[in-house]
Scaffold this motif. Structure first.
Motif, PDB file in Angstrom:
ATOM      1  N   TYR A   1       0.807  -1.220   0.000  1.00 40.50           N
ATOM      2  CA  TYR A   1       0.000   0.000   0.000  1.00 40.50           C
ATOM      3  C   TYR A   1       0.845   1.277   0.000  1.00 40.50           C
ATOM      4  N   LEU A   2       2.130   1.138   0.235  1.00 38.64           N
ATOM      5  CA  LEU A   2       2.961   2.339   0.419  1.00 38.64           C
ATOM      6  C   LEU A   2       2.852   3.308  -0.755  1.00 38.64           C
ATOM      7  N   GLU A   3       2.994   2.776  -1.959  1.00 37.36           N
ATOM      8  CA  GLU A   3       3.058   3.653  -3.128  1.00 37.36           C
ATOM      9  C   GLU A   3       1.788   4.492  -3.289  1.00 37.36           C
ATOM     10  N   GLU A   4       0.636   3.857  -3.145  1.00 39.04           N
ATOM     11  CA  GLU A   4      -0.627   4.595  -3.317  1.00 39.04           C
ATOM     12  C   GLU A   4      -0.878   5.550  -2.155  1.00 39.04           C
ATOM     13  N   LEU A   5      -0.547   5.119  -0.947  1.00 38.87           N
ATOM     14  CA  LEU A   5      -0.783   5.990   0.216  1.00 38.87           C
ATOM     15  C   LEU A   5       0.112   7.225   0.166  1.00 38.87           C
ATOM     16  N   ALA A   6       1.292   7.073  -0.405  1.00 37.67           N
ATOM     17  CA  ALA A   6       2.218   8.206  -0.488  1.00 37.67           C
ATOM     18  C   ALA A   6       1.645   9.329  -1.354  1.00 37.67           C
ATOM     19  N   LYS A   7       0.656   9.008  -2.166  1.00 39.05           N
ATOM     20  CA  LYS A   7       0.049  10.036  -3.044  1.00 39.05           C
ATOM     21  C   LYS A   7      -1.014  10.844  -2.310  1.00 39.05           C
ATOM     22  N   ILE A   8      -1.400  10.380  -1.117  1.00 34.33           N
ATOM     23  CA  ILE A   8      -2.479  11.051  -0.372  1.00 34.33           C
ATOM     24  C   ILE A   8      -1.895  12.027   0.648  1.00 34.33           C
ATOM     25  N   ASP A   9      -2.408  13.239   0.621  1.00 38.16           N
ATOM     26  CA  ASP A   9      -1.942  14.233   1.581  1.00 38.16           C
ATOM     27  C   ASP A   9      -2.839  14.158   2.828  1.00 38.16           C
ATOM     28  N   SER A  10      -2.504  13.253   3.739  1.00 35.20           N
ATOM     29  CA  SER A  10      -3.398  13.013   4.882  1.00 35.20           C
ATOM     30  C   SER A  10      -2.879  13.633   6.166  1.00 35.20           C
ATOM     31  N   GLY A  11      -1.660  14.154   6.136  1.00 31.01           N
ATOM     32  CA  GLY A  11      -1.069  14.669   7.368  1.00 31.01           C
ATOM     33  C   GLY A  11      -0.405  13.564   8.174  1.00 31.01           C
ATOM     34  N   ALA A  12      -0.397  12.348   7.623  1.00 29.47           N
ATOM     35  CA  ALA A  12       0.315  11.242   8.279  1.00 29.47           C
ATOM     36  C   ALA A  12       1.609  10.971   7.510  1.00 29.47           C
ATOM     37  N   VAL A  13       2.573  10.397   8.210  1.00 29.33           N
ATOM     38  CA  VAL A  13       3.868  10.074   7.597  1.00 29.33           C
ATOM     39  C   VAL A  13       3.938   8.552   7.449  1.00 29.33           C
ATOM     40  N   LEU A  14       4.593   8.099   6.388  1.00 30.21           N
ATOM     41  CA  LEU A  14       4.629   6.650   6.142  1.00 30.21           C
ATOM     42  C   LEU A  14       5.873   5.962   6.690  1.00 30.21           C
ATOM     43  N   GLY A  15       5.667   4.756   7.158  1.00 34.03           N
ATOM     44  CA  GLY A  15       6.777   3.906   7.584  1.00 34.03           C
ATOM     45  C   GLY A  15       6.556   2.512   7.024  1.00 34.03           C
ATOM     46  N   ALA A  16       7.620   1.710   7.000  1.00 30.84           N
ATOM     47  CA  ALA A  16       7.489   0.325   6.540  1.00 30.84           C
ATOM     48  C   ALA A  16       7.596  -0.604   7.742  1.00 30.84           C
ATOM     49  N   GLN A  17       7.075  -1.816   7.577  1.00 28.70           N
ATOM     50  CA  GLN A  17       7.075  -2.768   8.699  1.00 28.70           C
ATOM     51  C   GLN A  17       8.322  -3.639   8.758  1.00 28.70           C
ATOM     52  N   ASP A  18       9.132  -3.555   7.697  1.00 32.86           N
ATOM     53  CA  ASP A  18      10.299  -4.443   7.634  1.00 32.86           C
ATOM     54  C   ASP A  18      11.212  -3.940   6.527  1.00 32.86           C
TER      55      ASP A  18
END
Ligand code: PGA
Length: 241
Positions: A37-54
């Motif tokens: 989901y990282l790639e698609e979520l990175a396109k959303i300006d939600s005010g949250a920052v992304l991290g990976a689980q591994d």
């Protein structure tokens, strides 16, 4: 100082649409979704920052099924979880592997969320924790350890029935003190330069107990991060402690 709230979605949710909805409702948090989901979520300006689980142990390409630090960076991840207990205990990840992964996170200038914690709180838990911490951080410099968010997650307190069995703030502090002692003794770290998170059945009704402690810089939330309203309450608490 503001506190950090990190969502570990584990292998949830099952669809991208659900992931997008959840991500939009997670403003102010760090969200660690499944890789896909990282790639698609990175396109959303939600005010949250992304991290990976591994992360893969290296960029060497012959690793079927793995995802490299370079890929994670390109996908928009800023943080990476290393050594989550699901991976240590359900998937057999050793302290040595966690150590390699942690070095890989640092190498790629991503922010490490390093999980440690005893499997059971028996008479040996202190020795277990000391040993796990020494091996997990082995070979790292003082400066590298200072960059880590160290998540203390007692395995026995993870994913219990909501609210039934989180650790108590007192015993979480006792464990954090043990971890600090190992790091201060072996690496001559200044206690004030270390950042600790608590994780293990954090929900809106116990979040304040942990977030209000000066020893704890934030929380790592599994189950409750999948419930929009519940997670929003935890984020709100983190802004008001
Ligand atoms: P939990 O998960 O909040 O569901 O206990 C925490 C974690 O596994 O990181």
């Amino acid at each position: 100082m503001s506190k950090i709230v990190i969502a570990n979605w584990k292998m949830n949710p099952q669809t991208l649409v659900e992931a997008e909805n959840l991500f939009r409702a997670s403003s102010g948090a760090v969200v660690c979704p499944p890789f896909v989901y990282l790639e698609e979520l990175a396109k959303i300006d939600s005010g949250a920052v992304l991290g990976a689980q591994d992360i893969a142990v290296s960029d060497e390409p012959g690793q079927t099924g793995e995802v490299s630090g370079e890929m994670l960076k390109q996908l928009g991840a800023k943080y990476v979880i290393a050594g989550h207990s699901d991976r240590r205990w359900k998937l057999g990840e050793s302290d040595e592997t966690v150590n390699k992964k942690l070095k890989e996170v640092l190498e790629h200038e991503l922010m490490p969320i390093v999980c440690v914690g005893e499997k059971s709180r028996d008479s040996d838990f202190k020795m277990f924790l000391q040993n796990q911490v020494s091996l997990t951080f082995s070979g790292l410099t003082k400066e590298q350890i200072e960059k880590c968010l160290i998540a203390y997650e007692p395995v026995w307190a993870i994913s219990t029935t909501p609210g039934s069995r989180s650790d108590t703030p007192e015993s979480a502090i006792e464990s954090i003190k043990i971890i600090k002692e190992v790091l201060v003794e072996n690496w001559k770290l200044e206690i004030g330069n270390l950042s600790f998170l608590y994780g293990g059945s954090v929900i809106s009704t116990n979040a304040r107990d942990f977030l209000s402690l000066k020893e704890i810089s934030g929380v790592l939330v599994g189950g409750a991060s999948l419930d929009k309203e519940e997670f929003k309450k935890i984020i709100d608490i983190s802004l008001n402690v």
